[in-house]
Scaffold this active site. Structure first.
Site, PDB file in Angstrom:
ATOM      1  N   GLY A  10       0.839  -1.205   0.000  1.00  0.00           N
ATOM      2  CA  GLY A  10       0.000   0.000   0.000  1.00  0.00           C
ATOM      3  C   GLY A  10       0.867   1.245   0.000  1.00  0.00           C
ATOM      4  O   GLY A  10       2.104   1.181  -0.047  1.00  0.00           O
ATOM      5  N   ALA A  61      -6.116  -1.556   5.838  1.00  0.00           N
ATOM      6  CA  ALA A  61      -7.280  -0.767   6.276  1.00  0.00           C
ATOM      7  C   ALA A  61      -8.310  -0.668   5.167  1.00  0.00           C
ATOM      8  O   ALA A  61      -7.996  -0.828   3.983  1.00  0.00           O
ATOM      9  CB  ALA A  61      -6.839   0.649   6.668  1.00  0.00           C
ATOM     10  N   TYR A 126     -15.742   5.598   9.803  1.00  0.00           N
ATOM     11  CA  TYR A 126     -14.319   5.280   9.606  1.00  0.00           C
ATOM     12  C   TYR A 126     -13.533   5.574  10.881  1.00  0.00           C
ATOM     13  O   TYR A 126     -12.812   4.706  11.396  1.00  0.00           O
ATOM     14  CB  TYR A 126     -13.763   6.093   8.431  1.00  0.00           C
ATOM     15  N   LYS A 130     -11.630   2.921  13.421  1.00  0.00           N
ATOM     16  CA  LYS A 130     -10.192   2.994  13.701  1.00  0.00           C
ATOM     17  C   LYS A 130      -9.944   3.161  15.201  1.00  0.00           C
ATOM     18  O   LYS A 130      -9.006   2.579  15.758  1.00  0.00           O
ATOM     19  CB  LYS A 130      -9.541   4.144  12.921  1.00  0.00           C
TER      20      LYS A 130
HETATM   21  N1  LIG Z   1      -4.561   7.503   3.019  1.00  0.00           N
HETATM   22  C1  LIG Z   1      -4.697   8.453   3.954  1.00  0.00           C
HETATM   23  O1  LIG Z   1      -4.767   9.657   3.642  1.00  0.00           O
HETATM   24  C2  LIG Z   1      -4.758   8.078   5.407  1.00  0.00           C
HETATM   25  C3  LIG Z   1      -5.048   9.074   6.362  1.00  0.00           C
HETATM   26  C4  LIG Z   1      -5.055   8.729   7.727  1.00  0.00           C
HETATM   27  C5  LIG Z   1      -4.784   7.420   8.114  1.00  0.00           C
HETATM   28  N2  LIG Z   1      -4.526   6.479   7.164  1.00  0.00           N
HETATM   29  C6  LIG Z   1      -4.242   5.112   7.584  1.00  0.00           C
HETATM   30  O2  LIG Z   1      -2.961   4.781   7.081  1.00  0.00           O
HETATM   31  C7  LIG Z   1      -2.903   3.386   6.790  1.00  0.00           C
HETATM   32  C8  LIG Z   1      -2.329   3.166   5.407  1.00  0.00           C
HETATM   33  O3  LIG Z   1      -3.113   3.873   4.437  1.00  0.00           O
HETATM   34  P1  LIG Z   1      -2.695   3.838   2.884  1.00  0.00           P
HETATM   35  O4  LIG Z   1      -3.070   5.147   2.279  1.00  0.00           O
HETATM   36  O5  LIG Z   1      -1.285   3.354   2.750  1.00  0.00           O
HETATM   37  O6  LIG Z   1      -3.694   2.725   2.349  1.00  0.00           O
HETATM   38  P2  LIG Z   1      -3.623   1.808   1.013  1.00  0.00           P
HETATM   39  O7  LIG Z   1      -2.623   2.317   0.044  1.00  0.00           O
HETATM   40  O8  LIG Z   1      -5.039   1.641   0.557  1.00  0.00           O
HETATM   41  O9  LIG Z   1      -3.062   0.434   1.587  1.00  0.00           O
HETATM   42  C9  LIG Z   1      -3.831  -0.415   2.384  1.00  0.00           C
HETATM   43  C10 LIG Z   1      -3.268  -1.804   2.279  1.00  0.00           C
HETATM   44  O10 LIG Z   1      -4.074  -2.677   3.066  1.00  0.00           O
HETATM   45  C11 LIG Z   1      -4.407  -3.832   2.284  1.00  0.00           C
HETATM   46  N3  LIG Z   1      -5.668  -4.358   2.774  1.00  0.00           N
HETATM   47  C12 LIG Z   1      -6.912  -3.797   2.653  1.00  0.00           C
HETATM   48  N4  LIG Z   1      -7.814  -4.592   3.235  1.00  0.00           N
HETATM   49  C13 LIG Z   1      -7.156  -5.678   3.723  1.00  0.00           C
HETATM   50  C14 LIG Z   1      -7.556  -6.838   4.414  1.00  0.00           C
HETATM   51  N5  LIG Z   1      -8.847  -7.072   4.691  1.00  0.00           N
HETATM   52  N6  LIG Z   1      -6.598  -7.749   4.780  1.00  0.00           N
HETATM   53  C15 LIG Z   1      -5.296  -7.530   4.467  1.00  0.00           C
HETATM   54  N7  LIG Z   1      -4.854  -6.445   3.811  1.00  0.00           N
HETATM   55  C16 LIG Z   1      -5.781  -5.527   3.436  1.00  0.00           C
HETATM   56  C17 LIG Z   1      -4.488  -3.297   0.860  1.00  0.00           C
HETATM   57  O11 LIG Z   1      -4.391  -4.347  -0.078  1.00  0.00           O
HETATM   58  P3  LIG Z   1      -5.380  -4.384  -1.379  1.00  0.00           P
HETATM   59  O12 LIG Z   1      -5.322  -3.021  -2.000  1.00  0.00           O
HETATM   60  O13 LIG Z   1      -4.786  -5.450  -2.242  1.00  0.00           O
HETATM   61  O14 LIG Z   1      -6.751  -4.712  -0.852  1.00  0.00           O
HETATM   62  C18 LIG Z   1      -3.283  -2.369   0.840  1.00  0.00           C
HETATM   63  O15 LIG Z   1      -2.094  -3.097   0.637  1.00  0.00           O
HETATM   64  C19 LIG Z   1      -4.314   2.853   7.051  1.00  0.00           C
HETATM   65  O16 LIG Z   1      -4.358   2.311   8.346  1.00  0.00           O
HETATM   66  C20 LIG Z   1      -5.194   4.087   7.020  1.00  0.00           C
HETATM   67  O17 LIG Z   1      -6.350   3.924   7.842  1.00  0.00           O
HETATM   68  C21 LIG Z   1      -4.507   6.780   5.824  1.00  0.00           C
END
Ligand SMILES: NC(=O)c1ccc[n+]([C@@H]2O[C@H](COP(=O)([O-])OP(=O)(O)OC[C@H]3O[C@@H](n4cnc5c(N)ncnc54)[C@H](OP(=O)(O)O)[C@@H]3O)[C@@H](O)[C@H]2O)c1
Length: 293
Positions: A10, A61, A126, A130
């Site tokens: 991710g 997530a 959401y 979390k």
């Molecule tokens: N993006 C933001 O702006 C943001 C802001 C605040 C907090 N966060 C937190 O930061 C973290 C990382 O975010 P990110 O932007 O890096 O997200 P991301 O790019 O969407 O990556 C999420 C990863 O989790 C995997 N995943 C999803 N559902 C799953 C499941 N049921 N079992 C196992 N793996 C699973 C996805 O794989 P697939 O794609 O193959 O399903 C992907 O590899 C998360 O905890 C998120 O809540 C993000």
């Protein structure tokens, strides 16, 4: 140290893997969704027992905020129960459990950045899922880190969304499309490269507890869009809009900017001001474009 990274392909997970590999001396195991399903306790236990990691960083997530509002079961299954399964498996192998959380655990009513000492009170599903994940991690594993990040931009791009905010603005600016962005919501834009390095430092220092890992400073989404276009030398103008002019399924906090009171030393140094981090991201993006025309 052996470090397993769930969601390892991710946006943030990719940079967590790179941060540990870059530091050297660590055995890093990226684990994709295809390899581990966090909603399935047996899948989690089998994968983690096999790897026997010292540290498990859970970046998996379901984070599309409006979809979480429409599909609360799925939000809680992945973000809360998934976190519990990972934390229990960490306890079984005596690993440090690192749960990535969010600025959206806060209600946005505070007139200044939220610190680790502020009381969470989410205003959407959401954020609630979390926060439930945070509680379940803290009660099920003896050693844990909860790392709250926010408004991420990273070179890998988010897997759960079409693109990150920076890319969305650049693409509109390049296409000459109107750029309309809310100006009444503040947050702390954060480069995954920097958050990942800060996290790796904390883990190597032996830290435990709740930490806010965002780039320094805060801005509105409107100010953020203006800075993106200015740094990219795009002429487009940004039109400010009110969040109330847009229907969205989920409420969002007016102010979700974060400040890491407990972060110091090299971890803090990794979290430069968001404008500098954004410039570094764009420079890296341009360098890649020159290498791979
Ligand atoms: N993006 C933001 O702006 C943001 C802001 C605040 C907090 N966060 C937190 O930061 C973290 C990382 O975010 P990110 O932007 O890096 O997200 P991301 O790019 O969407 O990556 C999420 C990863 O989790 C995997 N995943 C999803 N559902 C799953 C499941 N049921 N079992 C196992 N793996 C699973 C996805 O794989 P697939 O794609 O193959 O399903 C992907 O590899 C998360 O905890 C998120 O809540 C993000």
């Amino acid at each position: 140290m052996k470090v397993a990274v769930l969601g390892g392909n991710g946006q943030l997970g990719t940079d967590v893997v790179l941060a540990f590999r870059g530091a050297g001396g660590h055995d890093v195991l990226p684990m994709t969704h295809a390899q581990v399903e966090v909603t399935d306790p047996e899948s989690v236990r089998a994968a983690l027992a096999q790897g026997r990691a010292d540290v498990v960083v859970n970046c998996a997530a379901f984070h599309r905020v409006d979809d979480c509002e429409k599909r609360p079961d799925e939000a809680f299954r992945v973000n809360a129960l998934g976190a519990l399964h990972v934390a229990r498996a960490c306890a079984e192998i005596n690993a440090l459990c690192v749960y990535i959380s969010t600025d959206y655990v806060f209600d946005g009513q505070k007139g200044m950045p939220y610190t680790e000492e502020d009381c969470p009170r989410p205003v959407n599903t959401y954020g609630a899922s979390k926060l439930a994940g945070e509680h379940l991690v803290a009660q099920s594993c003896p050693r844990w880190i909860i790392a709250r990040v926010a408004s991420l931009f990273g070179r890998a791009g988010p897997r759960g969304k079409p693109s990150n905010f920076v890319e969305a603005i650049l693409s509109k600016g390049t296409a000459g499309e109107p750029v309309r962005v809310v100006d009444d919501m503040r947050m702390s834009p954060t480069y995954t490269h920097d958050a990942a390095r800060a996290l790796a430092h904390l883990i190597r220092q032996g830290a435990t507890g709740v930490f806010h890992l965002t780039n320094a400073g805060a801005c509105s989404w409107f100010e953020y869009a203006e800075e993106i276009l200015a740094l990219a030398h795009l002429e487009a103008t940004v039109e400010p809009v009110r969040s109330s002019d847009h229907f969205s399924a989920a409420r969002r906090p007016r102010n979700s900017s974060l400040r890491g009171l407990k972060v110091d030393g090299p971890a803090k140094q990794s979290l430069r001001p968001w404008e500098e981090a954004l410039k570094a991201y764009l420079d890296d993006r341009n360098a890649t474009a020159r290498r791979e025309p």
